[in-house]
Scaffold this motif. Structure first.
Motif, PDB file in Angstrom:
ATOM      1  N   CYS A   1      51.974  37.787  29.589  1.00  0.00           N
ATOM      2  CA  CYS A   1      52.783  37.106  30.602  1.00  0.00           C
ATOM      3  C   CYS A   1      51.939  36.046  31.299  1.00  0.00           C
ATOM      4  O   CYS A   1      52.392  34.914  31.502  1.00  0.00           O
ATOM      5  N   TRP A   2      50.721  36.398  31.640  1.00  0.00           N
ATOM      6  CA  TRP A   2      49.793  35.461  32.290  1.00  0.00           C
ATOM      7  C   TRP A   2      49.477  34.296  31.368  1.00  0.00           C
ATOM      8  O   TRP A   2      49.441  33.133  31.785  1.00  0.00           O
ATOM      9  N   GLN A   3      49.262  34.582  30.096  1.00  0.00           N
ATOM     10  CA  GLN A   3      48.957  33.527  29.125  1.00  0.00           C
ATOM     11  C   GLN A   3      50.144  32.593  28.913  1.00  0.00           C
ATOM     12  O   GLN A   3      49.964  31.398  28.667  1.00  0.00           O
ATOM     13  N   SER A   4      51.350  33.146  29.006  1.00  0.00           N
ATOM     14  CA  SER A   4      52.546  32.337  28.768  1.00  0.00           C
ATOM     15  C   SER A   4      52.712  31.230  29.808  1.00  0.00           C
ATOM     16  O   SER A   4      53.461  30.276  29.600  1.00  0.00           O
ATOM     17  N   GLU A   5      51.982  31.351  30.921  1.00  0.00           N
ATOM     18  CA  GLU A   5      52.017  30.320  31.958  1.00  0.00           C
ATOM     19  C   GLU A   5      50.975  29.239  31.702  1.00  0.00           C
ATOM     20  O   GLU A   5      50.756  28.360  32.534  1.00  0.00           O
ATOM     21  N   GLY A   6      50.315  29.318  30.547  1.00  0.00           N
ATOM     22  CA  GLY A   6      49.335  28.306  30.190  1.00  0.00           C
ATOM     23  C   GLY A   6      47.924  28.605  30.679  1.00  0.00           C
ATOM     24  O   GLY A   6      47.047  27.741  30.640  1.00  0.00           O
ATOM     25  N   ASN A   7      47.702  29.825  31.136  1.00  0.00           N
ATOM     26  CA  ASN A   7      46.394  30.194  31.670  1.00  0.00           C
ATOM     27  C   ASN A   7      45.415  30.593  30.563  1.00  0.00           C
ATOM     28  O   ASN A   7      45.812  31.180  29.557  1.00  0.00           O
ATOM     29  N   THR A   8      44.165  30.291  30.780  1.00  0.00           N
ATOM     30  CA  THR A   8      43.097  30.697  29.867  1.00  0.00           C
ATOM     31  C   THR A   8      41.933  31.204  30.698  1.00  0.00           C
ATOM     32  O   THR A   8      41.844  30.943  31.910  1.00  0.00           O
ATOM     33  N   TRP A   9      41.017  31.913  30.049  1.00  0.00           N
ATOM     34  CA  TRP A   9      39.832  32.378  30.763  1.00  0.00           C
ATOM     35  C   TRP A   9      38.678  32.540  29.791  1.00  0.00           C
ATOM     36  O   TRP A   9      38.871  32.687  28.577  1.00  0.00           O
ATOM     37  N   LYS A  10      37.457  32.488  30.316  1.00  0.00           N
ATOM     38  CA  LYS A  10      36.264  32.664  29.503  1.00  0.00           C
ATOM     39  C   LYS A  10      35.966  34.153  29.410  1.00  0.00           C
ATOM     40  O   LYS A  10      35.764  34.823  30.424  1.00  0.00           O
ATOM     41  N   THR A  11      35.966  34.673  28.209  1.00  0.00           N
ATOM     42  CA  THR A  11      35.807  36.109  27.993  1.00  0.00           C
ATOM     43  C   THR A  11      34.541  36.663  28.653  1.00  0.00           C
ATOM     44  O   THR A  11      33.455  36.100  28.512  1.00  0.00           O
ATOM     45  N   ASP A  12      34.725  37.767  29.366  1.00  0.00           N
ATOM     46  CA  ASP A  12      33.621  38.461  30.016  1.00  0.00           C
ATOM     47  C   ASP A  12      33.789  39.949  29.696  1.00  0.00           C
ATOM     48  O   ASP A  12      34.775  40.567  30.095  1.00  0.00           O
ATOM     49  N   VAL A  13      32.838  40.508  28.969  1.00  0.00           N
ATOM     50  CA  VAL A  13      32.959  41.898  28.515  1.00  0.00           C
ATOM     51  C   VAL A  13      32.258  42.880  29.440  1.00  0.00           C
ATOM     52  O   VAL A  13      32.388  44.097  29.286  1.00  0.00           O
ATOM     53  N   THR A  14      31.526  42.377  30.403  1.00  0.00           N
ATOM     54  CA  THR A  14      30.692  43.232  31.257  1.00  0.00           C
ATOM     55  C   THR A  14      31.485  44.307  31.978  1.00  0.00           C
ATOM     56  O   THR A  14      31.125  45.495  31.949  1.00  0.00           O
ATOM     57  N   ALA A  15      32.560  43.921  32.642  1.00  0.00           N
ATOM     58  CA  ALA A  15      33.328  44.871  33.443  1.00  0.00           C
ATOM     59  C   ALA A  15      33.940  45.972  32.582  1.00  0.00           C
ATOM     60  O   ALA A  15      33.902  47.153  32.942  1.00  0.00           O
ATOM     61  N   LEU A  16      34.503  45.602  31.442  1.00  0.00           N
ATOM     62  CA  LEU A  16      35.124  46.604  30.575  1.00  0.00           C
ATOM     63  C   LEU A  16      34.074  47.552  30.002  1.00  0.00           C
ATOM     64  O   LEU A  16      34.273  48.774  29.955  1.00  0.00           O
ATOM     65  N   ASN A  17      32.952  47.015  29.588  1.00  0.00           N
ATOM     66  CA  ASN A  17      31.911  47.842  28.971  1.00  0.00           C
ATOM     67  C   ASN A  17      31.286  48.834  29.941  1.00  0.00           C
ATOM     68  O   ASN A  17      30.613  49.782  29.527  1.00  0.00           O
ATOM     69  N   ALA A  18      31.512  48.626  31.231  1.00  0.00           N
ATOM     70  CA  ALA A  18      30.961  49.540  32.234  1.00  0.00           C
ATOM     71  C   ALA A  18      31.691  50.878  32.251  1.00  0.00           C
ATOM     72  O   ALA A  18      31.174  51.870  32.786  1.00  0.00           O
ATOM     73  N   TYR A  19      32.874  50.941  31.659  1.00  0.00           N
ATOM     74  CA  TYR A  19      33.632  52.198  31.603  1.00  0.00           C
ATOM     75  C   TYR A  19      33.107  53.058  30.453  1.00  0.00           C
ATOM     76  O   TYR A  19      32.838  52.563  29.360  1.00  0.00           O
TER      77      TYR A  19
END
Length: 337
Positions: A265-283
């Motif tokens: 849904c967020w992407q459908s608004e034309g949004n992009t982001w630079k991938t950051d794996v740090t937060a997810l990998n902390a789990y």
């Protein structure tokens, strides 16, 4: 879009919002702040870098359900036209010295427990050389929390106001994003279905249900409460059906499925982001995230959309609950939408 979230603080008595549109260094900028307390919202438009400004103007549009009760001039020669309900047109002469200075402060009463967006448009400033700088339109958003007495969830007997989900449930109820499962029940711990997710996303997007009368799936009956939202989500590419032509609207969703729909849904608004794996990998259980859900889960973790279920666990394939989705959609709408 703000890419990073600070800690989300929703006080029942006071919330503060700041919106500062991007501008060139040292260029004059108009920005807004909003405060909410006890059903009253105060919005202030201020001028930054105004030492060379000689005059300016802007239009502020607001929810007409609010009552504009007070107008205060920050600059002596500011004039506010409030004749048209839902709109304030301001023109001013003069500018700030070195420090920022308020141009106009507006006080609104009759605020319900919900989110409000004040839209500033047509803003411009003129300097001593009569050169005009246009300022891009921008919103000022504020969420008015309940004061403990008028909470939208008060009539639901199964909503514990001491629990972590209380503000989120008030948020989705106050903004007409989710409804109770009965007259006195919200069912915060009940599982979440595919039909529920697309319905909430559609309501948040302001979908006009009359525009989506058809159905693309054999098990989605036209006229059902989720049918237009499923059709919208399908057309937007947020969801896909199964090989047998079904959508399975009553099927429960996992936490990673829920987040993936939100990410799309967020992407459908034309949004992009630079991938950051740090937060997810902390789990501790980040390795359990399905490969197809990795982009969405990385985005959600990095932006604070999900915060785990305790003990550094994310439970990506665990069943999503209504309370969890209420919290996630609140964080998303208040900080990323």
């Amino acid at each position: 879009m703000r890419k990073k979230l600070t800690a989300l603080l929703l006080a029942c008595l006071l919330l503060v919002c700041l919106v500062l549109p991007v501008s060139a260094a040292d260029a004059p900028a108009l920005y807004g702040t909003a405060n909410a307390a006890d059903g009253t919202v105060t919005v202030t438009l201020s001028l930054r870098g105004g030492s060379a400004v000689r005059s300016g103007a802007f239009t502020l549009s607001y929810d007409s359900s609010l009552t504009l009760s007070k107008t205060e001039k920050g600059l002596p020669l500011a004039v506010a036209n409030t004749k048209e309900k839902g709109k304030v047109v301001c023109n001013w002469v003069g500018g700030a010295a070195e420090a920022d200075q308020a141009v106009l402060t507006l006080t609104f009463t009759n605020a319900a427990t919900k989110s409000y967006t004040f839209k500033v448009s047509g803003a411009k400033v003129t300097d001593k050389n009569y050169e005009t700088t246009k300022i891009a339109d921008f919103p000022i958003r504020i969420y008015v929390a309940c004061n403990g007495k008028n909470c939208p969830s008060k009539s639901y007997k199964d909503v514990d106001q001491t629990q972590w989900y209380h503000n989120a449930v008030d948020y989705v109820l106050g903004n007409d994003l989710m409804k109770g499962t009965g007259k006195t029940t919200f069912s915060p711990d009940a599982t979440l279905t595919r039909g529920m997710v697309v319905t909430v996303l559609g309501r948040a997007a302001g979908v006009k249900t009359s525009d989506y009368t058809g159905t693309s799936f054999s098990d989605v009956k036209a006229g059902s409460w989720y049918a237009p939202y499923v059709q919208w989500a399908s057309k937007q590419g947020l969801v896909k059906g199964y090989e047998d032509g079904t959508f399975k609207p009553e099927q429960n969703v996992t936490r990673e499925e829920m987040v993936t729909m939100l990410f799309r849904c967020w992407q459908s608004e034309g949004n992009t982001w630079k991938t950051d794996v740090t937060a997810l990998n902390a789990y501790k259980d980040s390795a359990k995230v399905s490969s197809w859900a990795l982009p969405a889960m990385r985005w959600a973790a990095a932006n604070g959309v999900v915060n785990g279920v305790g003990d550094s666990m994310l439970e990506p394939q665990g069943q999503a609950t209504r309370a969890q989705f209420a919290k996630i959609i609140m964080v998303y709408l208040e900080n990323l939408a």
